[in-house]
Write an enzyme that holds these catalytic residues in place. Structure first.
Site, PDB file in Angstrom:
ATOM      1  N   GLU A  44       1.497  -4.441   5.605  1.00 17.34           N
ATOM      2  CA  GLU A  44       2.512  -4.192   4.589  1.00 17.34           C
ATOM      3  C   GLU A  44       2.561  -2.675   4.405  1.00 17.34           C
ATOM      4  O   GLU A  44       1.522  -2.053   4.175  1.00 17.34           O
ATOM      5  CB  GLU A  44       2.114  -4.873   3.270  1.00 17.34           C
ATOM      6  CG  GLU A  44       3.196  -4.698   2.231  1.00 17.34           C
ATOM      7  CD  GLU A  44       2.874  -5.352   0.885  1.00 17.34           C
ATOM      8  OE1 GLU A  44       1.853  -6.050   0.782  1.00 17.34           O
ATOM      9  OE2 GLU A  44       3.662  -5.117  -0.044  1.00 17.34           O
ATOM     10  N   ARG A 270     -12.878 -10.628   6.568  1.00 18.36           N
ATOM     11  CA  ARG A 270     -12.455  -9.236   6.543  1.00 18.36           C
ATOM     12  C   ARG A 270     -13.677  -8.329   6.564  1.00 18.36           C
ATOM     13  O   ARG A 270     -14.777  -8.749   6.236  1.00 18.36           O
ATOM     14  CB  ARG A 270     -11.573  -8.958   5.334  1.00 18.36           C
ATOM     15  CG  ARG A 270     -12.281  -9.067   3.985  1.00 18.36           C
ATOM     16  CD  ARG A 270     -11.303  -9.130   2.830  1.00 18.36           C
ATOM     17  NE  ARG A 270     -10.539  -7.910   2.669  1.00 18.36           N
ATOM     18  CZ  ARG A 270      -9.198  -7.873   2.706  1.00 18.36           C
ATOM     19  NH1 ARG A 270      -8.511  -8.961   2.891  1.00 18.36           N
ATOM     20  NH2 ARG A 270      -8.574  -6.729   2.524  1.00 18.36           N
ATOM     21  N   LYS A 280      -6.418  -1.388  -0.839  1.00 18.92           N
ATOM     22  CA  LYS A 280      -5.348  -0.393  -0.820  1.00 18.92           C
ATOM     23  C   LYS A 280      -5.036   0.123  -2.213  1.00 18.92           C
ATOM     24  O   LYS A 280      -4.767   1.302  -2.397  1.00 18.92           O
ATOM     25  CB  LYS A 280      -4.078  -1.008  -0.220  1.00 18.92           C
ATOM     26  CG  LYS A 280      -3.988  -0.788   1.283  1.00 18.92           C
ATOM     27  CD  LYS A 280      -2.589  -1.054   1.762  1.00 18.92           C
ATOM     28  CE  LYS A 280      -2.579  -2.271   2.641  1.00 18.92           C
ATOM     29  NZ  LYS A 280      -1.261  -2.686   3.065  1.00 18.92           N
TER      30      LYS A 280
END
Ligand code: ATP
Ligand code: MG
Length: 567
Positions: A44, A270, A280
């Protein structure tokens, strides 16, 4: 392009990766469920990429390369409120820098807005979606909990015709932002909350970096992702574990829409790293609030930060391969990343001499004005790197802490009366010390033994220390930036005041360093070893007359220590 599948270590070469993702793909190929492997990396564009993304990039592009398929780069740009062109550009640059190439397969979820809209109408027409007039707050309240079923919306039983009319008017801009949403009609009592009539379209008047003002309704992630995978013919949609609970929804859309393909979603754990944050939202805050100098601050775990710090892309790929993929979340020691970087730089970085905290040495029996060119090895690990000539003269700089006037018993470097080797040059002996008014050392007076040229005594006598040096007449001024972990705690203050855990000593700037002339010409990004000190990388802040270097990693391997402790 570099071959990402090429094993970066000999161990890896002996044993090709055999993890559950690769096993699943092999099974699908063997069973004829797929004829080829197509993966994608779907960022994204709401921030810069970090080392966690690198894990996903290496996995997705690596699989494509190992199985002779391809990997797409797809921007998951369904939330115009947070997305920016700067991020789109940086993401492409970073993926390329890591050594991967998507060829012509660059896509944007926004390219599919028209198709997704048509599919939303299809769901409405087939009785599988409805327009809900509840507020976001009401929807949340009525969603239920893990132990209680949700309550159906009062608008759940609207007719297909009414839903279609309302949805078209949502698209036409007749309603306020947030006043209505489109929801998939699945099961308000499902044990999986993601299936309790998830919102799939929202009204949002926000210009989009690519579609501008063409749309005032946007699909959400779940409605866009699987369908985008299907449109592109993705065979395996690899994502992180938090999407495991979304998989039934991913599959529900594929089952209820006339999509051209049915990709398989596979989840993996992850990457978490100690002493840093990989969210983020937090990385954005570090940048926006000025805790770091920018996205590419060398302390940041971003790809651009790692690049500026001097980490080679090969080392990051090696790291990603060696941590492997697993199904359970875990945290990797940041020292392991540093270990991979050090291992790579040990093989590739040219050796240079730099003195970070200089003190002058005067060799009183060396002829004034004489200069000798000493031959120095560029890389003992790589003979083909050859040698270079380094100027030696009567006045030199050495590290201030390589000298002690009153040395304790374990200090073997320069001290009054003691003989040491200057690397590639001569043995010198300290005769005297000249001090400043404040008692600090201004100059160390030495003599040299001309018979030891090259660094060896013909009579076979030994010295206990070999030191680096830079000729005072030839050295070039440099600024050297030393970095430490950005966060003090291994968990980076998780659960507490994470900003209070920022390491106040994560950056130390040395303004008075002196480096050998070869280092003044280094181009930004060039990586070298400063002998005895560590690996360094020329910073883009370098300018004529002032070289700026970032310390990438020190020489000492903290990972080996951690491993030894852990047994
Ligand atoms: P956000 O919180 O904004 O969703 P994100 O880190 O998930 O952040 P994306 O741009 O959605 O960002 O991530 C792109 C891809 O990278 C996704 O497939 C995601 O699963 C993967 N990814 C993100 N963070 C990690 C990580 N720490 N380890 C491995 N893969 C990751
Ligand atoms: Mg995400």
């Amino acid at each position: 392009m570099a071959d990402p599948a090429a094993p970066a270590t000999e161990d890896a070469a002996a044993a090709p990766a055999r993890d559950f993702v690769r096993e699943a793909i092999r099974e699908d190929l063997a069973a004829g469920k797929v004829t080829g492997v197509v993966t994608r990396f779907p960022p994204e564009p709401n921030g810069y990429l970090h080392i966690g993304h690198a894990k996903s990039i290496c996995l997705n592009f690596g699989l494509a390369s190992e199985f002779g398929g391809r990997c797409h780069l797809r921007f998951d740009d369904t939330n115009p409120a947070k997305e920016e062109q700067e991020y789109i550009d940086s993401i492409q640059a970073d993926v390329r820098w890591l050594g991967f190439d998507w060829g012509e397969h660059l896509y944007y979820a926004s390219d599919y807005f028209a198709q997704l809209y048509t599919w939303a109408e299809h769901l409405i027409e087939t009785g599988n979606a409805y327009v809900d007039d509840q507020t976001a707050e009401q929807i949340r309240e009525n969603r239920g909990t893990l132990t209680e079923p949700g309550r159906p919306s009062p608008w759940r039983e609207r007719s297909a015709a009414e839903n279609l009319d309302l949805f078209r008017r949502m698209k036409a801009g007749e309603f306020e932002d947030g006043s209505r949403v489109l929801r998939a009609k699945i099961d308000m009592a499902s044990g999986n909350i993601n299936l309790r009539d998830p919102v799939i379209y929202r009204i949002l008047r926000s210009p989009h970096p690519r579609t501008g003002n063409a749309w005032c309704i946007y699909p959400n992630y779940d409605f866009a992702h699987g369908q985008s995978d299907a449109i592109e013919g993705i065979s395996h949609s690899i994502c992180t574990l938090e999407f495991e609970d979304h998989r039934p929804l991913y599959e529900w859309f594929l089952a209820h829409l006339p999509v051209p393909a049915k990709p398989r979603q596979i989840e993996f754990a992850r990457l978490n790293l100690t002493h840093t944050v990989l969210s983020k939202r937090r990385l954005i805050q570090l940048v926006k609030d000025g805790h770091v100098s920018g996205w590419d601050d060398p302390r940041m775990p971003t790809i651009s930060g790692l690049k500026r710090r001097g980490c080679p892309p090969e080392a990051i790929r090696d790291f990603a391969q060696r941590i492997g993929v697993a199904k359970a979340n875990s945290t990797v020691e940041i020292q392991f990343l540093e270990h991979c970087v050090r291992e790579n730089l040990n093989k590739t970085a040219l050796r240079r001499m730099a003195v970070l905290d200089p003190v002058k040495v005067v060799i009183e029996n060396y002829p004034e004005g004489q200069v000798e060119e000493m031959e120095a090895v560029n890389n003992p690990e790589d003979e083909s790197a050859g040698t270079r000539r380094v100027a030696f003269g009567r006045e030199l700089y050495i590290e201030r802490d390589d000298f002690m006037e009153n040395p304790p018993s374990k200090f073997f470097r320069l001290a009054p009366g003691r003989e040491v080797r200057l690397r590639y040059a001569y043995f010198i002996t300290c005769k005297d010390v000249v001090k400043n008014a404040d008692g600090s050392v201004r100059e160390i007076i030495c003599t040299y033994d001309p018979a030891t040229r090259g660094g060896n005594a013909p009579d076979g006598r030994k010295v206990k220390a070999t030191m680096h040096w830079v000729s005072a007449a030839h050295g070039v001024p440099a600024e050297v930036r030393l970095y430490d972990h950005l966060f003090k705690s291994t968990d980076a203050g998780a659960g507490g005041d994470w900003l209070a855990d920022i390491n106040p000593e994560s950056l130390k700037v040395l303004k008075g360093a002196v480096v050998e002339p070869a280092l003044a010409e280094a181009k930004a990004g060039e990586r070298v070893q400063f002998e005895r000190l560590g690996y360094f990388c020329a910073d883009p802040d370098s300018k004529p007359g002032l070289a700026v270097y970032n310390r990438t990693v020190g020489l000492r391997d903290a990972w080996a220590k951690i491993q030894a402790k852990g047994g």
